[in-house]
Design a protein around this motif. Structure first.
Motif, PDB file in Angstrom:
ATOM      1  N   ILE A  21       1.060  -1.733  -0.072  1.00 46.58           N
ATOM      2  CA  ILE A  21      -0.061   0.605  -0.086  1.00 46.58           C
ATOM      3  C   ILE A  21       1.059   1.376   0.233  1.00 46.58           C
ATOM      4  N   SER A  22       1.860   1.366   0.885  1.00 48.69           N
ATOM      5  CA  SER A  22       2.666   2.174   0.637  1.00 48.69           C
ATOM      6  C   SER A  22       3.413   2.731  -0.838  1.00 48.69           C
ATOM      7  N   ASN A  23       3.779   2.126  -1.690  1.00 55.70           N
ATOM      8  CA  ASN A  23       4.534   1.717  -2.473  1.00 55.70           C
ATOM      9  C   ASN A  23       3.251   2.236  -4.074  1.00 55.70           C
ATOM     10  N   ILE A  24       1.742   2.040  -3.525  1.00 50.84           N
ATOM     11  CA  ILE A  24       0.396   2.340  -4.108  1.00 50.84           C
ATOM     12  C   ILE A  24       0.549   3.920  -3.590  1.00 50.84           C
ATOM     13  N   ASN A  25       1.006   4.700  -2.696  1.00 53.84           N
ATOM     14  CA  ASN A  25       0.168   5.511  -2.124  1.00 53.84           C
ATOM     15  C   ASN A  25       1.984   6.534  -2.825  1.00 53.84           C
ATOM     16  N   LYS A  26       3.294   5.849  -3.553  1.00 48.15           N
ATOM     17  CA  LYS A  26       3.759   6.514  -3.832  1.00 48.15           C
ATOM     18  C   LYS A  26       3.540   6.953  -5.409  1.00 48.15           C
ATOM     19  N   GLY A  27       2.917   6.391  -5.726  1.00 49.12           N
ATOM     20  CA  GLY A  27       2.703   7.152  -7.367  1.00 49.12           C
ATOM     21  C   GLY A  27       1.615   8.273  -7.741  1.00 49.12           C
ATOM     22  N   ASN A  28       0.843   8.649  -8.353  1.00 53.60           N
ATOM     23  CA  ASN A  28       0.611   9.788  -8.833  1.00 53.60           C
ATOM     24  C   ASN A  28      -1.864   9.252  -8.826  1.00 53.60           C
ATOM     25  N   GLU A  29      -1.451   8.080  -8.307  1.00 52.05           N
ATOM     26  CA  GLU A  29      -3.080   7.669  -8.859  1.00 52.05           C
ATOM     27  C   GLU A  29      -3.744   7.708  -7.963  1.00 52.05           C
ATOM     28  N   ILE A  30      -3.849   7.872  -6.270  1.00 54.32           N
ATOM     29  CA  ILE A  30      -4.775   7.530  -5.690  1.00 54.32           C
ATOM     30  C   ILE A  30      -3.606   7.167  -4.180  1.00 54.32           C
ATOM     31  N   ARG A  31      -4.194   7.751  -2.958  1.00 49.90           N
ATOM     32  CA  ARG A  31      -3.579   7.623  -1.738  1.00 49.90           C
ATOM     33  C   ARG A  31      -4.354   7.721  -1.113  1.00 49.90           C
ATOM     34  N   PHE A  32      -4.285   6.243  -0.131  1.00 49.62           N
ATOM     35  CA  PHE A  32      -4.692   5.555   0.911  1.00 49.62           C
ATOM     36  C   PHE A  32      -4.761   5.936   2.141  1.00 49.62           C
ATOM     37  N   ASN A  33      -5.664   6.144   3.480  1.00 55.75           N
ATOM     38  CA  ASN A  33      -5.090   6.660   4.480  1.00 55.75           C
ATOM     39  C   ASN A  33      -4.378   5.799   5.120  1.00 55.75           C
ATOM     40  N   SER A  34      -4.524   5.932   6.577  1.00 52.00           N
ATOM     41  CA  SER A  34      -3.947   4.373   7.788  1.00 52.00           C
ATOM     42  C   SER A  34      -5.562   3.509   8.009  1.00 52.00           C
ATOM     43  N   ASN A  35      -6.219   3.962   7.683  1.00 50.08           N
ATOM     44  CA  ASN A  35      -7.724   3.121   7.933  1.00 50.08           C
ATOM     45  C   ASN A  35      -7.827   2.252   6.485  1.00 50.08           C
ATOM     46  N   PHE A  36      -6.706   2.145   5.925  1.00 46.53           N
ATOM     47  CA  PHE A  36      -6.846   0.986   4.998  1.00 46.53           C
ATOM     48  C   PHE A  36      -7.518  -0.008   4.786  1.00 46.53           C
ATOM     49  N   LEU A  37      -6.762  -0.725   5.591  1.00 46.84           N
ATOM     50  CA  LEU A  37      -5.852  -2.263   6.259  1.00 46.84           C
ATOM     51  C   LEU A  37      -7.291  -2.746   6.817  1.00 46.84           C
ATOM     52  N   ASP A  38      -7.510  -2.210   7.533  1.00 47.99           N
ATOM     53  CA  ASP A  38      -8.176  -2.335   8.568  1.00 47.99           C
ATOM     54  C   ASP A  38      -9.300  -2.967   8.010  1.00 47.99           C
ATOM     55  N   SER A  39      -9.584  -1.696   7.417  1.00 47.58           N
ATOM     56  CA  SER A  39     -11.571  -1.854   6.201  1.00 47.58           C
ATOM     57  C   SER A  39     -11.611  -2.768   5.452  1.00 47.58           C
ATOM     58  N   ALA A  40     -10.350  -2.931   4.411  1.00 50.80           N
ATOM     59  CA  ALA A  40     -10.191  -3.915   3.747  1.00 50.80           C
ATOM     60  C   ALA A  40     -10.983  -4.612   3.166  1.00 50.80           C
ATOM     61  N   GLU A  41     -12.193  -6.033   2.165  1.00 51.90           N
ATOM     62  CA  GLU A  41     -11.824  -6.639   2.075  1.00 51.90           C
ATOM     63  C   GLU A  41     -11.921  -7.450   0.949  1.00 51.90           C
ATOM     64  N   ILE A  42     -11.552  -8.859   0.943  1.00 59.25           N
ATOM     65  CA  ILE A  42     -10.830  -9.660  -0.380  1.00 59.25           C
ATOM     66  C   ILE A  42     -12.719 -10.174  -1.191  1.00 59.25           C
ATOM     67  N   LEU A  43     -12.293  -9.275  -2.716  1.00 52.41           N
ATOM     68  CA  LEU A  43     -13.582  -9.618  -3.352  1.00 52.41           C
ATOM     69  C   LEU A  43     -12.905 -11.097  -4.343  1.00 52.41           C
ATOM     70  N   ARG A  44     -11.713 -11.341  -4.507  1.00 55.04           N
ATOM     71  CA  ARG A  44     -11.069 -12.105  -4.876  1.00 55.04           C
ATOM     72  C   ARG A  44      -9.502 -11.987  -4.898  1.00 55.04           C
ATOM     73  N   ALA A  45      -9.073 -13.375  -5.417  1.00 51.34           N
ATOM     74  CA  ALA A  45      -7.474 -13.730  -4.631  1.00 51.34           C
ATOM     75  C   ALA A  45      -7.208 -14.923  -5.497  1.00 51.34           C
ATOM     76  N   ASP A  46      -5.834 -14.784  -5.691  1.00 51.62           N
ATOM     77  CA  ASP A  46      -4.500 -16.041  -6.374  1.00 51.62           C
ATOM     78  C   ASP A  46      -4.081 -16.045  -4.709  1.00 51.62           C
ATOM     79  N   ILE A  47      -4.353 -17.058  -4.647  1.00 50.24           N
ATOM     80  CA  ILE A  47      -3.861 -17.681  -2.854  1.00 50.24           C
ATOM     81  C   ILE A  47      -2.116 -18.710  -3.441  1.00 50.24           C
ATOM     82  N   THR A  48      -1.198 -17.899  -3.483  1.00 50.06           N
ATOM     83  CA  THR A  48       0.046 -18.720  -3.883  1.00 50.06           C
ATOM     84  C   THR A  48       1.346 -19.222  -2.699  1.00 50.06           C
ATOM     85  N   ASP A  49       1.783 -20.791  -3.122  1.00 50.37           N
ATOM     86  CA  ASP A  49       3.111 -20.997  -2.749  1.00 50.37           C
ATOM     87  C   ASP A  49       4.149 -21.036  -2.942  1.00 50.37           C
ATOM     88  N   ASN A  50       5.301 -20.875  -2.435  1.00 53.93           N
ATOM     89  CA  ASN A  50       6.330 -21.428  -3.588  1.00 53.93           C
ATOM     90  C   ASN A  50       7.017 -22.460  -2.980  1.00 53.93           C
TER      91      ASN A  50
END
Length: 327
Positions: A88-117
């Motif tokens: 999220i910090s790397n996204i905030n360094k861009g110029n598209e959008i910036r999230f505040n400190s509440n983002f992680l606590d309230s975020a929900e997953i809609l779709r994901a690729d679960i990985t293991d190496n």
């Protein structure tokens, strides 16, 4: 601890500090009586790993899609509880959008690729060919991809509702062919990180499916979870390999009795000569000279079929399961 690559996240609009209006297109949808949708859609992302952003003013939420590539040189670590803040910090360094400190606590997953190496004990050029010939449960099938740009296998389920999909592939081949990503990272470091690594990845496109597995849709809850999802899925796929009797039945499913007897006869002949095709052909020519050409064709068909199965190494299954269990 769950590890993710591509991920789609839903969060309240209040978690946005600001965003660059110039990079977004406003989309308004209406019916006869009212506005049904009022969204700002990101046209193009300059931030590596950030795929899309959709801000819905009517529903007061934001949906973002990103991959672990947002971690740049730490890509091999994946998105997990230890790296999500960096992502999220790397996204905030861009110029598209910036999230505040509440983002992680309230975020929900809609779709994901679960990985293991994992690092298979017998990781050679034949690993994926051998893996493609393992016995699997009836409701799944395997596809092998072995090209310059793609080395791996895909397991697909035939379930009526939610269908399992798991891929196991060579990550070095994938990274070496991703020239766009290579412009922004130290490719040598990442290739070294993935040396000898097989990526195990299950794809989950429905949030109900994720909630069923993790008993939550909350991003942090899932990242903190001890659920071994890829282990569970791979165990389901290879359940038939745990039973010798089922494996034998699988070998003869769909065949007529005469074909089964013929197969067993050719199998015994080929194994008697330890797969030495020249000796086998001499044997057939000596004891069946009148119909040699006819049976030679059948012989070669069964020989090729048995050769492909001969490469199956059942220890691969246990190796993968053991590594996924402790991943």
């Amino acid at each position: 601890m769950a590890n993710l690559d591509s991920i789609k996240i839903l969060a309240p609009i209040s978690t946005i500090d600001n965003f660059n209006n110039l990079l977004y297109t406003d989309k308004l949808e209406t019916d006869i009586d009212s506005i049904t949708s009022q969204k700002s859609v990101l046209r193009y992302s300059n931030t590596v790993g950030l795929k899309s952003v959709v801000i819905d003013r009517l529903k007061e939420n934001v949906v973002i899609e990103m991959s672990a590539k947002v971690l740049l040189n730490d890509y091999s670590r994946g998105i997990n509880i230890n790296t999500i803040s960096d992502a999220i910090s790397n996204i905030n360094k861009g110029n598209e959008i910036r999230f505040n400190s509440n983002f992680l606590d309230s975020a929900e997953i809609l779709r994901a690729d679960i990985t293991d190496n994992i690092k298979p004990l017998q990781y050679s050029d034949n690993f994926y060919s051998s893996l493609s010939s393992i016995p699997i449960a009836k409701k799944y099938h395997i596809d092998l991809y072995k090209t310059k740009n793609n080395l791996g296998i895909v397991f697909k389920g035939n379930q009526k509702t939610v269908r399992d999909r798991m891929i196991i592939y060579d990550k070095c081949t994938d990274i070496a062919n991703d020239k766009k990503f290579g412009k922004y990272v130290n490719t040598h470091k990442i290739l070294n990180d993935f040396k000898g690594v097989a990526r195990v990845e299950s794809n989950h496109s429905q949030f109900k499916q994720l909630k069923k597995f993790y008993n939550s849709r909350n991003l942090i809850d899932i990242l903190n979870s001890d659920v071994k999802l890829n282990y569970d899925i791979f165990s389901r796929i290879t359940a038939r390999a745990d039973s010798i009797e089922l494996s034998l039945f699988n070998e003869f499913e769909g065949k007529k009795w005469n074909d089964i007897l013929k197969y067993i006869g050719y199998k015994g002949l080929i194994e008697m000569f330890n797969y030495d095709i020249q000796s086998i052909e001499l044997f057939v020519a000596k004891f069946n000279p009148n119909n040699y050409r006819k049976y030679r064709k059948e012989l070669h068909q069964h020989y090729m079929q048995l050769q492909s199965k001969k490469g199956a190494d059942y220890s691969i299954i246990e190796d993968i399961k053991n590594q996924l269990k402790i991943a």
